[in-house]
Design a protein around this motif. Structure first.
Motif, PDB file in Angstrom:
ATOM      1  N   LEU A 136      36.892  41.762  32.231  1.00  0.00           N
ATOM      2  CA  LEU A 136      38.254  41.579  32.723  1.00  0.00           C
ATOM      3  C   LEU A 136      39.188  42.660  32.189  1.00  0.00           C
ATOM      4  O   LEU A 136      40.092  43.125  32.902  1.00  0.00           O
ATOM      5  N   ILE A 139      38.487  45.679  34.275  1.00  0.00           N
ATOM      6  CA  ILE A 139      38.975  45.518  35.643  1.00  0.00           C
ATOM      7  C   ILE A 139      40.478  45.724  35.703  1.00  0.00           C
ATOM      8  O   ILE A 139      40.996  46.313  36.657  1.00  0.00           O
ATOM      9  N   GLY A 140      41.181  45.251  34.677  1.00  0.00           N
ATOM     10  CA  GLY A 140      42.623  45.473  34.630  1.00  0.00           C
ATOM     11  C   GLY A 140      42.968  46.949  34.641  1.00  0.00           C
ATOM     12  O   GLY A 140      43.890  47.385  35.348  1.00  0.00           O
ATOM     13  N   TRP A 143      42.240  48.474  38.122  1.00  0.00           N
ATOM     14  CA  TRP A 143      43.281  48.136  39.095  1.00  0.00           C
ATOM     15  C   TRP A 143      44.516  49.005  38.875  1.00  0.00           C
ATOM     16  O   TRP A 143      45.128  49.496  39.819  1.00  0.00           O
ATOM     17  N   GLU A 153      39.859  42.720  42.441  1.00  0.00           N
ATOM     18  CA  GLU A 153      40.227  41.979  41.231  1.00  0.00           C
ATOM     19  C   GLU A 153      40.223  40.475  41.494  1.00  0.00           C
ATOM     20  O   GLU A 153      39.722  39.686  40.683  1.00  0.00           O
ATOM     21  N   SER A 157      38.033  37.593  39.676  1.00  0.00           N
ATOM     22  CA  SER A 157      38.788  36.579  38.925  1.00  0.00           C
ATOM     23  C   SER A 157      38.491  35.178  39.426  1.00  0.00           C
ATOM     24  O   SER A 157      38.308  34.246  38.632  1.00  0.00           O
ATOM     25  N   HIS A 193      48.535  34.668  35.738  1.00  0.00           N
ATOM     26  CA  HIS A 193      47.191  35.013  35.268  1.00  0.00           C
ATOM     27  C   HIS A 193      46.712  33.940  34.291  1.00  0.00           C
ATOM     28  O   HIS A 193      47.058  33.956  33.109  1.00  0.00           O
TER      29      HIS A 193
END
Length: 299
Positions: A136, A139-140, A143, A153, A157, A193
Motif C-alpha cells: 500500500l 501504491i500510494g 499513484w 489503486e 484497496s 482512507h
C-alpha cells in the motif's frame, strides 16, 4: 481487455520496479535484457511482457543473482528461477510483485491465488504487516507519480479491504471479553482512507475487545453521543489525507475540550499526516503512534 495497461514508459518501469532508468538502459545495452519499442522521436515504450520480465529480473537480482548470470538465462527460465527462489527464500517480495501485476491487469484471479498461497504459511496479521502494508505504501507513491490511475489503486484497496472484513466477520465466533472498555474507531471529516483503521479494528477484535467502527468522515460533534452509552472509551483515528498539517493541532485541541473531559476517555492517533507535522505539546489524554503495530502493542 481494454482496461489493461499494456504500454509503459521507462519512468513507469522505474517507479513500479524500483530499478533506476539509468540502470534499465545499461541492462538493455550491455545484456540485451529488454527490447523496447521506440516512438518516432526515439522515446522508449515497454510492453506488459517487458514489465513482467523486469519485475522478475529485479526479484532475482535482489535475491543475490548477478545481472550477468540472469542475462544468460533463457527467456522461459527466468520465471522458473523466480518460483524456485520464492519457494525457499523470502516470499514477501515475490508476493508484492504478483499483487502489482494483479493490479496492473485488474486480475482478480491472480490476487486471490497470491493471497491464498501466502495463507499456507502466514496468519492474516502477518500478511497484512509484511505484504499489504509495504504494498500500500508503494501504491500510494505510484499513484502520486501518475504511474497508475485511481482505478488501479481502488482495485487493490477494495480487495485488501474485503480480506480484512472477511477476517473480522470470522471473529464473531470468538467469546468476547466483558465490556469494561470500548474502542471507538472513526475517521475525521473528509477522510475516506479506512484500510488502516479497519485493520486496527480487526486486531482489537481478535484480542476480544469491544469495538465500534464508525468509518469515514465522522464529524467530531457527533461523537459526543457515545459518551452517554459507555463508561470507558478510547477513540482511535487515522489521518491519511485530512486534516491538513496546519489544522491538526487545532483538531486535537478541540477534540480534547469537547470529548476528553469525562474520566476514562482517551484519543489515540496515527497516520501518514503525522509525518508532516511537529506537535510541541499534546493533551495528557492524547497519544500519537508511529505505526499500527506500535498502537496495537499498547494494549
Amino acid at each position: 481487455m481494454n482496461n489493461i495497461k499494456i504500454n509503459f514508459s521507462i519512468k513507469d518501469l522505474e517507479n513500479l520496479t524500483g530499478i533506476k532508468a539509468h540502470t534499465i538502459r545499461i541492462w538493455e545495452k550491455r545484456y540485451n535484457l529488454l527490447s523496447p519499442n521506440r516512438s518516432d522521436t526515439n522515446i522508449r515504450n515497454y510492453s506488459l511482457v517487458s514489465f513482467q520480465k523486469l519485475l522478475n529480473i529485479s526479484y532475482l537480482n535482489n535475491n543475490g543473482l548477478k545481472i550477468s548470470k540472469i542475462a544468460r538465462l533463457k527467456e522461459e527460465e527466468i520465471p522458473i528461477k523466480v518460483r524456485e527462489i520464492a519457494s525457499r527464500a523470502k516470499v514477501e517480495d515475490h508476493a508484492i510483485n504478483a499483487f502489482k501485476m494483479a493490479m496492473i491487469n485488474f486480475d482478480q484471479v491472480l490476487f486471490y491465488s497470491t493471497y491464498n498461497n501466502l495463507l499456507e504459511n502466514k496468519t492474516f496479521s502477518e500478511i497484512f504487516y509484511s505484504v499489504f502494508l509495504p504494498l500500500l505504501n508503494e501504491i500510494g507513491l505510484l499513484w502520486q507519480t501518475n504511474t497508475i490511475t485511481p482505478a488501479h489503486e481502488h482495485f487493490l484497496s477494495i480487495h485488501i479491504k474485503q480480506k480484512i472484513l472477511l477476517n473480522i466477520e470470522r471473529l464473531q465466533l470468538l467469546e468476547p471479553k466483558p465490556i469494561s472498555k470500548t474502542f471507538i474507531l472513526f475517521l475525521p471529516d473528509n477522510e475516506i482512507h479506512d484500510i488502516g483503521l479497519l485493520f486496527i479494528n480487526y486486531e482489537l477484535r481478535s484480542r476480544g475487545y469491544h469495538t465500534i467502527f464508525l468509518g469515514e468522515s465522522v464529524p467530531m460533534e457527533s461523537l459526543s453521543d457515545l459518551l452517554e452509552f459507555f463508561d470507558e472509551i478510547t477513540f482511535i483515528s487515522y489521518f491519511t489525507i485530512n486534516p491538513k498539517p496546519d489544522d491538526i493541532p487545532g483538531y486535537i485541541k478541540s477534540f480534547n475540550e469537547l470529548l476528553l473531559n469525562k474520566n476514562n476517555t482517551k484519543l489515540f492517533l496515527l497516520g501518514k499526516k503525522f509525518e508532516d507535522v511537529v506537535l510541541d505539546k499534546i493533551p495528557e489524554k492524547v497519544s500519537v503512534f508511529k505505526s499500527i503495530e506500535n498502537l496495537v502493542k499498547a494494549f
